[in-house]
Design a protein around this motif. Sequence first.
Motif, PDB file in Angstrom:
ATOM      1  N   GLY A  97      15.846  53.999-113.243  1.00 53.00           N
ATOM      2  CA  GLY A  97      15.602  54.515-114.332  1.00 53.00           C
ATOM      3  C   GLY A  97      13.918  54.674-114.304  1.00 53.00           C
ATOM      4  N   ARG A  98      13.337  53.640-113.927  1.00 53.87           N
ATOM      5  CA  ARG A  98      11.857  53.639-113.840  1.00 53.87           C
ATOM      6  C   ARG A  98      11.219  54.628-112.814  1.00 53.87           C
ATOM      7  N   GLN A  99      12.091  55.129-111.948  1.00 49.13           N
ATOM      8  CA  GLN A  99      11.769  55.804-110.658  1.00 49.13           C
ATOM      9  C   GLN A  99      10.721  55.080-109.852  1.00 49.13           C
ATOM     10  N   TRP A 100      11.561  53.857-109.658  1.00 50.89           N
ATOM     11  CA  TRP A 100      10.615  52.867-108.746  1.00 50.89           C
ATOM     12  C   TRP A 100      11.628  52.742-107.463  1.00 50.89           C
ATOM     13  N   THR A 101      10.920  52.909-106.409  1.00 51.45           N
ATOM     14  CA  THR A 101      11.680  52.342-105.000  1.00 51.45           C
ATOM     15  C   THR A 101      11.690  51.065-105.007  1.00 51.45           C
ATOM     16  N   PRO A 102      12.779  50.621-104.206  1.00 50.09           N
ATOM     17  CA  PRO A 102      12.877  49.481-103.569  1.00 50.09           C
ATOM     18  C   PRO A 102      11.719  48.435-103.442  1.00 50.09           C
ATOM     19  N   ASP A 103      10.759  49.438-102.771  1.00 52.49           N
ATOM     20  CA  ASP A 103       9.523  48.801-102.225  1.00 52.49           C
ATOM     21  C   ASP A 103       8.625  48.451-103.653  1.00 52.49           C
ATOM     22  N   ASP A 104       8.469  49.508-104.567  1.00 54.98           N
ATOM     23  CA  ASP A 104       8.069  49.333-105.673  1.00 54.98           C
ATOM     24  C   ASP A 104       8.223  48.013-106.474  1.00 54.98           C
ATOM     25  N   LEU A 105       9.510  47.830-106.595  1.00 57.87           N
ATOM     26  CA  LEU A 105       9.933  46.799-107.266  1.00 57.87           C
ATOM     27  C   LEU A 105       9.612  45.493-106.457  1.00 57.87           C
ATOM     28  N   ALA A 106       9.943  45.616-105.048  1.00 55.86           N
ATOM     29  CA  ALA A 106       9.587  44.390-104.409  1.00 55.86           C
ATOM     30  C   ALA A 106       8.130  44.009-104.607  1.00 55.86           C
ATOM     31  N   ARG A 107       7.168  44.919-104.557  1.00 57.03           N
ATOM     32  CA  ARG A 107       5.968  44.477-104.772  1.00 57.03           C
ATOM     33  C   ARG A 107       5.483  43.944-106.065  1.00 57.03           C
ATOM     34  N   LYS A 108       6.213  44.427-107.184  1.00 57.73           N
ATOM     35  CA  LYS A 108       5.952  44.073-108.488  1.00 57.73           C
ATOM     36  C   LYS A 108       6.645  42.439-108.526  1.00 57.73           C
ATOM     37  N   LEU A 109       7.718  42.035-107.893  1.00 57.77           N
ATOM     38  CA  LEU A 109       8.054  40.807-107.956  1.00 57.77           C
ATOM     39  C   LEU A 109       7.476  39.941-106.591  1.00 57.77           C
TER      40      LEU A 109
END
Length: 150
Positions: A97-109
């Motif tokens: 929904g936020r148009q994040w790739t798994p990498d995007d989320l991984a980076r934030k986490l």
Amino acid sequence: MTVLCEMCGKEVDRTSRTRIEGSVLLVCAECARFGVVLEPPPTAAVVAGGGPRRPPPSLGPLRGATRRSTERDVFLEMGELELAPDWGRRIRIAREGRQWTPDDLARKLNEKRSLVLKLESGNFHPTDALVRKLEHHLGIRLRADAEKPS
Ligand SMILES: [Zn+2]
């Protein structure tokens, strides 16, 4: 017949199974002083109180079997929170929904991409700390008790 010391490579008559800095190596007497010599497993007949260090019966070529890289156990403990049964799907839907790739989320986490994928497929149970991070970054609730029965 001689064997090679796994530490210094010297040819010796006999090596000792020795724990050195977390690895178990077959080393010569010289190198064994740098670690802790592991006794061969006692046979059933051996009674407690046996003498110190007896020569091992026959050290076969047991190579590397005990050597294993241990990843840091950051997520060893399981979460205490009760998660919604579809928490993996919730993560993926919120991420997409936020148009994040798994990498995007991984980076934030501050985690690896593979962990994100495992989370989303439900193959990895997040710790409490990770649940809070996910909830924070994705703006969702993952806990079962966050849901009100309708
Ligand atoms: Zn050696």
